[in-house]
Design a protein around this motif. Structure first.
Motif, PDB file in Angstrom:
ATOM      1  N   UNK A 258      13.213  17.600   4.571  1.00 53.30           N
ATOM      2  CA  UNK A 258      14.135  16.825   5.423  1.00 53.30           C
ATOM      3  C   UNK A 258      13.341  15.925   6.374  1.00 53.30           C
ATOM      4  N   UNK A 259      12.238  16.456   6.900  1.00 55.73           N
ATOM      5  CA  UNK A 259      11.374  15.697   7.804  1.00 55.73           C
ATOM      6  C   UNK A 259      10.821  14.457   7.096  1.00 55.73           C
ATOM      7  N   UNK A 260      10.332  14.634   5.880  1.00 60.81           N
ATOM      8  CA  UNK A 260       9.729  13.513   5.159  1.00 60.81           C
ATOM      9  C   UNK A 260      10.798  12.497   4.762  1.00 60.81           C
ATOM     10  N   UNK A 261      12.006  12.978   4.466  1.00 58.68           N
ATOM     11  CA  UNK A 261      13.107  12.044   4.134  1.00 58.68           C
ATOM     12  C   UNK A 261      13.459  11.192   5.347  1.00 58.68           C
ATOM     13  N   UNK A 262      13.505  11.851   6.516  1.00 61.20           N
ATOM     14  CA  UNK A 262      13.907  11.133   7.744  1.00 61.20           C
ATOM     15  C   UNK A 262      12.849  10.122   8.136  1.00 61.20           C
ATOM     16  N   UNK A 263      11.600  10.514   8.021  1.00 63.52           N
ATOM     17  CA  UNK A 263      10.508   9.670   8.504  1.00 63.52           C
ATOM     18  C   UNK A 263      10.298   8.457   7.607  1.00 63.52           C
ATOM     19  N   UNK A 264      10.544   8.623   6.307  1.00 64.06           N
ATOM     20  CA  UNK A 264      10.330   7.517   5.386  1.00 64.06           C
ATOM     21  C   UNK A 264       8.847   7.392   5.059  1.00 64.06           C
ATOM     22  N   UNK A 265       8.451   6.260   4.467  1.00 65.61           N
ATOM     23  CA  UNK A 265       7.061   6.111   4.045  1.00 65.61           C
ATOM     24  C   UNK A 265       6.132   6.025   5.250  1.00 65.61           C
ATOM     25  N   UNK A 266       4.970   6.703   5.214  1.00 65.76           N
ATOM     26  CA  UNK A 266       4.058   6.726   6.362  1.00 65.76           C
ATOM     27  C   UNK A 266       3.628   5.340   6.801  1.00 65.76           C
ATOM     28  N   UNK A 267       3.484   4.408   5.834  1.00 72.62           N
ATOM     29  CA  UNK A 267       2.994   3.078   6.193  1.00 72.62           C
ATOM     30  C   UNK A 267       4.008   2.321   7.044  1.00 72.62           C
ATOM     31  N   UNK A 268       5.273   2.758   7.030  1.00 73.43           N
ATOM     32  CA  UNK A 268       6.295   2.033   7.800  1.00 73.43           C
ATOM     33  C   UNK A 268       6.556   2.656   9.154  1.00 73.43           C
ATOM     34  N   UNK A 269       6.149   3.928   9.325  1.00 74.88           N
ATOM     35  CA  UNK A 269       6.492   4.621  10.568  1.00 74.88           C
ATOM     36  C   UNK A 269       5.466   4.276  11.645  1.00 74.88           C
ATOM     37  N   UNK A 275       4.936  11.099  15.911  1.00 72.85           N
ATOM     38  CA  UNK A 275       4.713  12.173  16.903  1.00 72.85           C
ATOM     39  C   UNK A 275       6.040  12.819  17.297  1.00 72.85           C
ATOM     40  N   UNK A 276       7.026  11.963  17.487  1.00 73.80           N
ATOM     41  CA  UNK A 276       8.327  12.488  17.906  1.00 73.80           C
ATOM     42  C   UNK A 276       8.920  13.363  16.801  1.00 73.80           C
ATOM     43  N   UNK A 277       8.822  12.859  15.577  1.00 73.06           N
ATOM     44  CA  UNK A 277       9.394  13.612  14.449  1.00 73.06           C
ATOM     45  C   UNK A 277       8.648  14.930  14.268  1.00 73.06           C
ATOM     46  N   UNK A 278       7.319  14.899  14.479  1.00 71.47           N
ATOM     47  CA  UNK A 278       6.541  16.136  14.319  1.00 71.47           C
ATOM     48  C   UNK A 278       6.928  17.166  15.370  1.00 71.47           C
ATOM     49  N   UNK A 279       7.185  16.702  16.574  1.00 69.13           N
ATOM     50  CA  UNK A 279       7.571  17.637  17.627  1.00 69.13           C
ATOM     51  C   UNK A 279       8.896  18.302  17.268  1.00 69.13           C
ATOM     52  N   UNK A 280       9.824  17.471  16.799  1.00 66.62           N
ATOM     53  CA  UNK A 280      11.122  18.004  16.381  1.00 66.62           C
ATOM     54  C   UNK A 280      10.970  19.020  15.263  1.00 66.62           C
ATOM     55  N   UNK A 281      10.103  18.695  14.304  1.00 67.28           N
ATOM     56  CA  UNK A 281       9.874  19.598  13.180  1.00 67.28           C
ATOM     57  C   UNK A 281       9.281  20.905  13.676  1.00 67.28           C
TER      58      UNK A 281
END
Lengths: 401, 442
Positions: A258-269, A275-281
């Protein structure tokens, strides 16, 4: 007659004409030879063999790969062999152009590296583009087939039916084609191309997963995701020191995916997004695992711990030894830092206490890993011990253990 | 939606598909292509009226076996002989034989590489094989290679029977058969080294280094059994890490063979001192001192072997700044001669910055201003000669020394066989505000 009805009649008439042109061509393509295909299978010598040979490979029109392919298939050659032979024929036809470029390049001695002449490089790329296009025109989407993926599917999913395996392979082929065709159109510097490609691949992934859900039942789809998905691979690569139960792994997989789906491709984030998404995860994982196991999980994510764990495995020591060494590091590092920054100690006192701490560290880690293990630990997982060399308040450095 | 509208939509979509397939047959699914191809090739305007009867007759007669069915599938020697007799070229025979071989080994390879289907998801392996399975895979691969070579000889991996230019550079003027034998040994040992490295899991213990070194010694022994002593020496020099390291400089130096071999003979014995793989028990200071001594020895020997002028050209070719500039010339993004012109600006900057630094008639702020002016004018000259695109690239990546001059440092350059080392001297820092010396008492 009303216009829509007229339009329908005209369209239906065109359907009939087009279908008829396939079944009843006005000028059909002639057969390469009116005689049936003959292959000189007897391998006999003499005039008979020469005549047979004249009606064989050369009779297949090797100069025309499309006709060659059709004739090979008509002659009963298995599809993949016919494709491979016709593809090899195309490559052979492009070889003389490549060899002509080789002749134009000066003979380079073995002690010199290749120099990239931009005109030569462009010429070679053009030949490759034309060759690939000719092969694609000939064999269609089979050009994009990934045999390694097909073999992996067969190995990892022995219970899946041949039909489902074939459908999954087709999905992969389609995706490869989409990516290749998109890549050919992208322009800009490599970072920009990566971004665009990353975004597009994320969309392809979503579409592919939706199609896969139409092929596999829910249980099969779950099994596929847990074996093949990027989220599952990320977890397996990072969790070796955590030793999750199957339930824990599946819970972590759900969150990671779910985290990877929300974040999308790393090159675009952006970095902030990540950092924010990782904290949430992290908070979600803590809730799923509980505090004690979450502490184990966080430890397993630390690079120094991961190296230590791999070292302990290589040394054939019990897995708990990695936790022991980690505990020593967690104990010593703060003490080292306090000594280095204690302005109540003189320089000499700081040096003396740091040396004692370094000796103590060495003794404790050697007790856990052995002499040989300690030497290896200095390189793998123990780089924090270089901190003994970093100057603190007094600028004191001692040799690391 | 009304039926006529639905029918119209379907009909229009069908038209679009049929037109696309008519224009580009490869768009059609292959089964459909084959079907239409077969239908078209069987039709003939003159026989159209007899097609029904002839089709019926054909259906009633026993169908002749397809030509492919007449080929021997299980005896590959016979298959190759049959294909050759039928005039199939070597590249076509190769793809057919490779396909048959792959099929015959596929089942066994699948068994060896199949993961444990009962392995928990968290513990699915990396794909690395156990040593038993790896050895069996190697045996199967060796068998596969041997069969291919037995069947096709030098045409197993080449179309013309001659070695390629790249192979000639790697192995010298050897026969195709000998080159194939060397490549099989190399491939075999590369697989073993890859397996060994995979087992290390990115942790290299001393015994791992020994294992790899042992494999390399054994590989050398196996190659020496195939080659004459002269061929082996030739192989060693072509594959040596010293040659690998020298290639970049050689590409810009254009050494003759005798010059290259002279450089190689000087550098090879000092390789492990100048580029040690580990410090062992030595301290960092000892390692650096040994490197310095070896570099000095190498420089003296190279100067004696090449002469001053060629030595200067060799050290220049070892400089990444120079190579970048020549790279621009080769890509024709700067005029001929511009590379050397810009490179020589460096020496001018070194001389001038040193002169300013040593000029006792200037105070520090005047020296700083002069150095900044020097850096800025040099930058402008470089951009003028190189043009904006190449100039910006060069200034961004290669001229850190110019930035140092702009900050008030004098620069000097020492060319070495490993490239140019830069040395800087800084002007004294101005005193901090509040720390000015007290005025003298009246």
């Amino acid at each position: 007659m009303k216009a829509p009805t007229l339009l329908l009649a005209a369209s239906l008439a065109l359907n009939a004409v087009l279908l008829a042109s396939f079944f009843f061509p006005g000028s059909p393509e002639p057969l390469p030879s009116s005689a049936p295909l003959v292959f000189g299978v007897s391998a006999a010598g003499g005039v008979a063999a020469a005549k047979a040979k004249a009606e064989t490979w050369s009779g297949l029109e090797p100069g025309n790969p499309a006709t060659l392919l059709a004739d090979l298939r008509r002659a009963g050659f298995p599809r993949k062999i016919a494709d491979a032979v016709a593809t090899a024929e195309i490559r052979a036809q492009f070889d003389p152009r490549r060899k002509a470029l080789d002749l134009k390049e000066p003979d380079r001695p073995f002690w010199e590296a290749e120099v990239q002449d931009p005109k030569m490089r462009a010429a070679r790329q053009e030949i490759t583009r034309e060759e690939e296009q000719a092969i694609k025109n000939l064999i269609g989407s089979d050009f994009y087939r990934d045999d390694d993926y097909a073999a992996t599917l067969q190995r990892r999913f022995p219970g899946l039916s041949a039909d489902k395996l074939a459908q999954l392979e087709n999905l992969c082929t389609q995706r490869n084609q989409q990516v290749a065709e998109l890549y050919a159109t992208l322009r800009g510097d490599s970072a920009e191309v990566d971004k665009q490609l990353g975004r597009a691949e994320a969309e392809f992934d979503k579409a592919e997963r939706a199609q896969r859900a139409g092929i596999l039942n829910p249980e099969e789809l779950r099994d596929y995701d847990l074996r093949m998905s990027p989220a599952a691979s990320v977890l397996r690569n990072g969790l070796s020191g955590f030793n999750p139960t199957e339930e824990e792994f599946q819970a972590l997989y759900n969150l990671q995916a779910a985290f990877m789906d929300r974040l999308g491709p790393p090159s675009s984030a952006t970095r902030e997004d990540i950092l924010q998404a990782q904290q949430g995860l992290g908070e979600q994982i803590q809730a799923a695992l509980g505090d004690e196991r979450y502490a184990d999980y966080k430890r397993s994510m630390n690079e120094s711990y991961q190296q230590t764990f791999r070292l302990v495995t290589r040394l054939n020591l019990p897995a708990e030894t990695a936790n022991e060494v980690w505990a020593i590091q967690q104990d010593v590092q703060p003490r080292m830092s306090r000594l280095q920054n204690n302005d109540e100690l003189s320089t000499a006192e700081t040096a003396q206490q740091l040396t004692a701490l370094a000796d103590e560290t060495k003794a404790r880690i050697t007790a856990a890993l052995g002499d040989r293990g300690f030497e290896a630990y200095r390189q793998y997982g123990g780089s924090w011990m270089q901190g003994f060399q970093r100057p603190g308040f007094h600028g004191v450095r001692v040799s690391p253990p | 939606m009304k039926l006529p509208v639905v029918l119209l939509s379907v009909s229009l979509v069908a038209n679009a598909a049929l037109i696309a397939i008519w224009a580009q047959p490869s768009f059609a699914p292959s089964g459909l292509r084959d079907y239409f191809s077969g239908v078209r090739s069987r039709r003939n305007p003159g026989e159209a009226s007899q097609s029904v009867a002839s089709a019926k007759n054909k259906a009633e007669q026993p169908q002749p076996p397809s030509p492919w069915s007449a080929f021997e599938k299980n005896d590959l020697h016979k298959l190759v002989a049959q294909l050759r007799a039928a005039g199939f070229p070597s590249y076509a025979i190769r793809v057919i034989v490779e396909d048959r071989l792959r099929d015959s080994y596929a089942g066994r390879i699948r068994q060896l590489t199949a993961p444990d289907p009962n392995a928990p998801y968290a513990k699915m392996g990396s794909g690395q094989l156990s040593s038993d399975r790896f050895n069996e895979m190697r045996r199967l691969n060796d068998e596969h290679e041997q069969i291919l070579h037995d069947l096709l000889g030098v045409f197993a991996y080449r179309d013309s029977g001659a070695i390629t230019n790249d192979e000639r550079r790697s192995y010298g003027d050897l026969s195709p058969g000998k080159v194939d034998a060397i490549q099989r040994v190399e491939q075999d040992y590369e697989e073993m080294k890859t397996q060994a490295r995979a087992g290390m899991d990115n942790i290299t213990l001393p015994e791992d280094k020994e294992r790899i070194a042992l494999l390399e010694r054994e590989e050398h022994t196996d190659l020496a059994a195939l080659l004459t002593p002269e061929e082996m020496e030739n192989y060693d020099i072509r594959h040596s890490p010293v040659t690998g390291r020298l290639r970049q400089a050689m590409t810009y130096f254009h050494a003759s063979e005798s010059e290259f071999r002279a450089i190689y003979q000087i550098e090879a014995p000092l390789e492990d001192v100048i580029y040690p793989s580990s410090s062992g028990d030595r301290s960092v200071d000892d390692v650096v001192a040994a490197q310095r001594q070896a570099n000095a020895q190498m420089s003296d020997q190279l100067k004696a072997a090449l002469g001053d002028e060629r030595y200067a050209e060799f050290t220049r070719s070892s400089d990444s700044d120079y190579r970048m500039l020549v790279g621009f010339e080769r890509q024709q993004t700067i005029p001929d001669g511009a590379a050397l012109q810009v490179y020589d600006l460096r020496d001018h900057v070194a001389q001038e910055s040193t002169r300013v630094f040593n000029d006792s008639s200037l105070d520090n702020s005047q020296k700083l201003a002069a150095l900044q002016t020097l850096a800025q004018s040099t930058r402008a000259q470089m951009l003028n000669v190189l043009g904006p695109a190449a100039g910006e690239t060069y200034l961004r990546q290669a001229s850190f020394w110019l930035a140092a001059v702009e900050r008030g440092q004098a620069v000097s350059f020492t060319p070495t066989p490993q490239g140019t080392t830069s040395n800087f001297r800084s002007l004294p820092a101005p005193p901090r505000a509040g720390n000015a010396p007290a005025p003298a008492a009246p």
